[in-house]
Design an enzyme around this catalytic site. Sequence first.
Site: not given
Ligand code: AMP
Length: 143
Positions: A99, A101
């Site tokens: 993902h 950001h």
């Molecule tokens: P990372 O820590 O870089 O893996 O980022 C994962 C991101 O996914 C975090 O910023 C979370 O807030 C976000 N996240 C986790 N579950 C969901 C969800 N169901 N919908 C939207 N964002 C999510």
Amino acid sequence: MSTKECIFCKIIRGESEGYIVFEDDISLAFLDIRPLNPGHCLLVPKEHYETLMDIPEELIGPLFKNAKLISRAIELGLAVQGIFVGINNRVSQSVPHLHIHIVPRNKNDGLKGFFWPRYSYKDRETILEIQDKIKKAIERLLV
Ligand code: AMP
């Protein structure tokens, strides 16, 4: 992790709620549920790859083209001064589905280094309003 359990695969399949702002054949973008700033988006490939190092070369161009579009849409739709784009790969990666950001930034917005504070959206209405602004900006940019 199998794609069956992956939360982002579930959002892609429509099995979990996602505040989607953009979709094409190869990717989906939706609001991060715990944003660094309002409008923080996550852009994911529809195919389940864990990290940037795992994705096929031919996906990189189209994916980053979409990252550029969403960055421009956030600037336009939310009237912010800049954008942070980043990817955690394994370390600090809490969801093992690649993902990107895409984070709206303003000077003195309190984000410092990588120990950035998180907050929750005030309510669902605020989420829907920001989702709508980014979606409309994308529509404008695609004309
Ligand atoms: P990372 O820590 O870089 O893996 O980022 C994962 C991101 O996914 C975090 O910023 C979370 O807030 C976000 N996240 C986790 N579950 C969901 C969800 N169901 N919908 C939207 N964002 C999510």
